[in-house]
Design an enzyme around this catalytic site. Structure first.
Site, PDB file in Angstrom:
ATOM      1  CG  ASN A 157      34.759  -1.227 -34.767  1.00  0.00           C
ATOM      2  OD1 ASN A 157      35.444  -0.211 -34.841  1.00  0.00           O
ATOM      3  ND2 ASN A 157      35.187  -2.400 -35.186  1.00  0.00           N
ATOM      4  CD  GLU A 255      42.448  -2.587 -37.902  1.00  0.00           C
ATOM      5  OE1 GLU A 255      41.780  -3.377 -38.617  1.00  0.00           O
ATOM      6  OE2 GLU A 255      42.036  -2.105 -36.843  1.00  0.00           O
ATOM      7  CB  CYS A 289      38.530  -5.523 -38.131  1.00  0.00           C
ATOM      8  SG  CYS A 289      37.919  -3.902 -38.422  1.00  0.00           S
ATOM      9  CD  GLU A 464      46.361   1.116 -35.754  1.00  0.00           C
ATOM     10  OE1 GLU A 464      45.367   0.424 -35.481  1.00  0.00           O
ATOM     11  OE2 GLU A 464      46.308   2.335 -35.983  1.00  0.00           O
TER      12      GLU A 464
END
Ligand code: SIN
Length: 485
Positions: A157, A255, A289, A464
């Site tokens: 994505n 993640e 997400c 992150e």
């Protein structure tokens, strides 16, 4: 090849191991989701190739981990500049393989590059500590050292930014990497490797293996030379990788999936909330997400908010090929992704949800799903319990603050949450009570390189970006100097 590039040498189709571009007989077809045309055929890695990549990263670690932060910073900055200098070509490659509209693809290149620039700067701030000693014959100090070889597994994505968000902190910390990009979108990753090579990042520091997860994944997770795995993808796959990493007790960053609530309280600025929701929900055709998954609207404003949202979707969103002028929403990644959305909408409509706009596959093609708004949704319908990963806004009414907080938290995941209100006390109360790693207050887009990205519960572990993002790639070592007179 149906992409027009200023620099055609950015379209790489070989594996990148130890600074060598390696052609392999078994190829992977990369297709354009907008029209199913073949974009390129890419060499795939065998088990042996993956082992070679790990060996190259291990060898390169010996010298890379000994470079000064300033040297690593300079190379990362060069890489950043080359990426921004080739932004248009990188965006064209990204749109061709992933489908997102070209403006969003250019945005992703800049977003991805921002992590490289950020960590080039942060590399110089990897500081240790001197800690007060318990007795005067000793001194306590801590230093931070690179974890070692890092495996990075990234999704389709954000084929550019999810990779740079891992490689940049890894390299800044003095680690070397073996990366496996998603099979749908390897070309963006290979173009990044080409630019890293041009920037002068030494052979073996970045290695890229493309191909079947079932071949490459187990080699990476089983290797005791790989000391850390950083993964972005589904919770389901994340759990399997965690299990595999247990055997060698690797450090992990995960993640994973989300189910973001977007709450509109009765005192919210409705126009601002519509704007924020449009961005949060329909970005990348709903395939992030952190995309809004459930829209909770106070019942006193439910009708007026739904009307405003439907009008905005119908007037402002144009579905189509991401390279066409004026298109705002591209295709989903493949037919499988579309069937999941179709199924969630059908099952929820069968349970009483109403289609206010959209609600079907477009005549443009199999991968295009119309931007959709569903009303009369309840928190137990499939469209609310499952991660949609498509352009569908599901509107759920609520009555009180406690009720909406309970509904928002009633999920196993906890990545991002958003809410709109004008009440400062509610801002604090709700922010603290939502069980999520990231909260947008009167904001629909919250990702940037300076902020810590990551979730709680089954959305994963680690952060992150930001000043915290380096810690995941560093080991803290305590040194006790004793026997002092
Ligand atoms: C993701 O979908 O995993 C990343 C989205 C973002 O960085 O905003």
């Amino acid at each position: 090849m149906n992409i027009t590039l200023n620099d055609t040498s950015l379209l790489k189709t070989d594996l990148y191991i130890n600074g060598q571009w390696l052609n392999r007989d078994i190829k992977l077809a990369v297709t354009n989701p907008a029209n199913a045309s073949l974009v390129a055929e890419v060499s795939t890695a065998s088990k042996e190739d993956t082992l070679d990549a790990i060996a190259a990263a291990s060898e390169a670690l010996k010298s890379w981990s000994q470079t000064t932060a300033k040297q690593r910073s300079a190379l990362l900055k060069k890489w950043f500049q080359l990426i921004m200098g080739n932004q248009d070509d990188l965006a064209s490659i990204l749109t061709a393989e992933q489908g997102k509209v070209i403006a969003e693809a250019k945005g992703e290149i800049a977003y991805g590059a921002s992590y490289i620039e950020w960590f080039a700067e942060e590399a110089k701030r990897i500081n240790g500590d001197v800690i007060p000693q318990p007795s005067n014959d000793r001194r306590i100090i801590t230093i931070k050292q690179p974890v070692g070889v890092v495996a990075c597994i990234t999704p389709w994505n954000f084929p550019n930014a999810m990779l740079t968000r891992k490689i940049a902190p890894a390299l800044a910390a003095g680690c070397t990497v073996v990366c496996k990009p998603a099979s749908e979108t390897p070309l963006s990753a290979l173009a990044l490797a080409e630019l890293a090579e041009r920037a002068g990042i030494p052979a073996g520091v970045i290695n890229l293996v493309v191909g079947k997860a079932s071949i490459i994944g187990p080699v990476l997770t089983a290797s005791s030379e790989v000391r850390k795995l950083s993964f972005t993808g589904s919770t389901q796959v994340g759990k399997l990788l965690l299990e595999e990493c247990a055997a060698t007790v690797k450090k992990v960053s995960m993640e994973l999936g989300g189910n973001a609530p977007f709450i509109i309280f009765d005192d919210a600025d409705l126009d601002a909330a519509v704007t924020g929701l449009m961005a949060s929900k329909y970005r990348n055709a709903g395939q992030t997400c952190v995309c809004t998954n459930r829209v909770f609207v106070h019942q006193s404003i439910y009708q007026s908010f739904s009307e405003k949202l439907v009008a905005a979707v119908e007037q402002n969103l144009t579905l189509g090929d991401g390279t066409t002028e004026g298109v705002t929403t591209g295709p989903l990644i493949n037919k499988g992704a579309v069937s999941i959305v179709v199924d969630l909408v059908e099952k929820s409509v069968a349970k009483g949800a109403k289609i206010a706009t959209g609600g079907s596959v477009s005549e443009l093609g199999d991968c295009f799903y119309k931007p959709t708004v569903l009303t009369a949704v309840t928190n137990d319908m499939p469209i609310a319990t499952d991660e949609i990963f498509g352009p569908v806004a599901a509107l759920i009414p609520f009555e009180s603050d406690q009720q909406v907080i309970d509904m928002a938290n009633d999920t196993k995941v906890g990545l991002a949450a958003y809410f709109y209100t004008g009440d400062i006390s509610r801002i604090w109360r709700v922010s603290e009570q939502l069980e999520y790693g990231m909260i947008g207050v009167n904001e629909g887009i919250i990702s940037n390189e300076m902020a810590p990205f990551g979730g709680v519960k089954e959305s994963g572990m680690g952060r992150e970006g930001s000043k915290y993002g380096l810690d995941d790639y560093l080991e803290l070592k305590y040194i006790c100097m004793g026997g002092l007179k």
